[in-house]
Design an enzyme around this catalytic site. Structure first.
Site, PDB file in Angstrom:
ATOM      1  N   HIS A 175      -2.868   7.924   6.401  1.00  0.00           N
ATOM      2  CA  HIS A 175      -1.841   8.786   5.797  1.00  0.00           C
ATOM      3  C   HIS A 175      -2.466  10.076   5.252  1.00  0.00           C
ATOM      4  O   HIS A 175      -1.843  11.138   5.299  1.00  0.00           O
ATOM      5  CB  HIS A 175      -1.132   8.070   4.643  1.00  0.00           C
ATOM      6  CG  HIS A 175      -0.040   7.134   5.070  1.00  0.00           C
ATOM      7  ND1 HIS A 175       1.108   7.563   5.693  1.00  0.00           N
ATOM      8  CD2 HIS A 175       0.097   5.790   4.950  1.00  0.00           C
ATOM      9  CE1 HIS A 175       1.903   6.518   5.935  1.00  0.00           C
ATOM     10  NE2 HIS A 175       1.307   5.428   5.491  1.00  0.00           N
ATOM     11  N   GLN A 227       2.908  10.129   0.992  1.00  0.00           N
ATOM     12  CA  GLN A 227       4.199   9.467   1.188  1.00  0.00           C
ATOM     13  C   GLN A 227       5.171   9.794   0.063  1.00  0.00           C
ATOM     14  O   GLN A 227       6.385   9.646   0.224  1.00  0.00           O
ATOM     15  CB  GLN A 227       4.029   7.933   1.260  1.00  0.00           C
ATOM     16  CG  GLN A 227       3.306   7.465   2.517  1.00  0.00           C
ATOM     17  CD  GLN A 227       3.181   5.956   2.537  1.00  0.00           C
ATOM     18  OE1 GLN A 227       2.281   5.388   1.935  1.00  0.00           O
ATOM     19  NE2 GLN A 227       4.108   5.289   3.210  1.00  0.00           N
ATOM     20  N   GLY A 237       0.832  -1.195   0.000  1.00  0.00           N
ATOM     21  CA  GLY A 237       0.000   0.000   0.000  1.00  0.00           C
ATOM     22  C   GLY A 237       0.865   1.242   0.000  1.00  0.00           C
ATOM     23  O   GLY A 237       1.976   1.237   0.542  1.00  0.00           O
TER      24      GLY A 237
HETATM   25  C1  QAP Z   1       0.633  -0.699   4.770  1.00  0.00           C
HETATM   26  O1  QAP Z   1       2.810  -1.327   4.194  1.00  0.00           O
HETATM   27  C2  QAP Z   1       0.053  -1.929   5.389  1.00  0.00           C
HETATM   28  O2  QAP Z   1       9.383  -1.915   6.904  1.00  0.00           O
HETATM   29  C3  QAP Z   1       1.581  -0.995   3.639  1.00  0.00           C
HETATM   30  O3  QAP Z   1      11.443  -2.501   5.308  1.00  0.00           O
HETATM   31  C4  QAP Z   1       0.643  -2.491   6.517  1.00  0.00           C
HETATM   32  O4  QAP Z   1       3.595  -1.963   2.220  1.00  0.00           O
HETATM   33  C5  QAP Z   1      -1.074  -2.509   4.879  1.00  0.00           C
HETATM   34  C6  QAP Z   1       7.562  -2.417   3.805  1.00  0.00           C
HETATM   35  C7  QAP Z   1       0.085  -3.623   7.098  1.00  0.00           C
HETATM   36  C8  QAP Z   1      -1.615  -3.639   5.455  1.00  0.00           C
HETATM   37  C9  QAP Z   1      -1.035  -4.206   6.560  1.00  0.00           C
HETATM   38  C10 QAP Z   1       7.836  -2.144   5.119  1.00  0.00           C
HETATM   39  C11 QAP Z   1       8.633  -2.724   2.966  1.00  0.00           C
HETATM   40  C12 QAP Z   1       6.206  -2.364   3.276  1.00  0.00           C
HETATM   41  C13 QAP Z   1       9.125  -2.181   5.603  1.00  0.00           C
HETATM   42  C14 QAP Z   1       3.821  -1.751   3.389  1.00  0.00           C
HETATM   43  C15 QAP Z   1      10.195  -2.488   4.767  1.00  0.00           C
HETATM   44  C16 QAP Z   1       9.935  -2.756   3.439  1.00  0.00           C
HETATM   45  C17 QAP Z   1       5.138  -1.917   3.985  1.00  0.00           C
HETATM   46 CO    CO Z   2       2.179   3.537   5.565  1.00  0.00          CO
END
Ligand code: QAP
Ligand code: CO
Length: 175
Positions: free
Chosen positions: A147, A51, A46
């Site tokens: 966000h 962002q 997402g």
């Molecule tokens: C938001 O999060 C989300 O720490 C999207 O090192 C979170 O795509 C939606 C990511 C939980 C649903 C459930 C995070 C990639 C990606 C990190 C993400 C990283 C590399 C996070």
């Molecule tokens: Co986020």
């Protein structure tokens, strides 16, 4: 297509509120395509426009990964979803989910969210839609819409946890 720069906490621009999209056209389509490319390249499931320093109410989500348990997530089949001017109109139940965020790399914490949501939104052409989401998709919708209000998942932790994590991240960013 282009990969956009993702703002990282504690960048104050992440706390800005996003404005509704009024102009639907090729510029919006290009931005959405770039946001999806940026999300897939990260990789993430997402991404919200603020962002990438665009303070408009636009969110892209693709939860269709081989294993959503992987951190960072592993990409499988693509099912891109674009939400313009989204609003949650109904919330039901509770779910505790270990969340991460492309703006806070390497950090994961459990956050309490609604288990099911109904979200009203427009597509890139301005057409209105309503979507019933549950589980991971519902969590992603709530995380990304936060966000647009300038809120991060670390703002939804307990006061003590939120404060200590922000202090540590600010200290690490200053080093
Ligand atoms: C938001 O999060 C989300 O720490 C999207 O090192 C979170 O795509 C939606 C990511 C939980 C649903 C459930 C995070 C990639 C990606 C990190 C993400 C990283 C590399 C996070
Ligand atoms: Co986020």
């Amino acid at each position: 297509m282009a990969i956009l720069e993702i703002l990282k906490f504690p960048d104050p621009r992440l706390a800005q509120k996003s404005e509704p999209v009024k102009d639907f056209g090729p510029k919006l389509e290009k931005l959405c395509a770039d946001m999806l490319e940026t999300m897939y390249e990260a990789p993430g499931i997402g991404l919200a426009a603020p962002q990438v320093n665009v303070h408009k109410q636009i969110v892209v989500i693709d939860i269709d990964y081989e294993s959503s348990e992987d951190e960072p997530p592993v990409l499988s089949n693509q099912n891109p979803r674009i939400f313009v001017n989204p609003k949650i109109v109904k919330k039901e139940g509770e779910i505790l989910f270990k969340e991460g965020c492309l703006s806070i790399p390497g950090e994961y914490e459990e956050v309490l969210r609604a288990e099911r949501v109904t979200v009203e939104f427009q597509d890139v052409h301005g057409k209105s839609h309503s979507l019933d989401a549950e589980g991971l998709l519902a969590v992603a919708v709530q995380h990304e819409l936060d966000h647009l209000d300038g809120r991060l998942f670390i703002d939804r932790l307990s006061f003590v946890k939120s404060r200590s994590m922000k202090r540590r991240l600010k200290k690490e960013a200053a080093e």
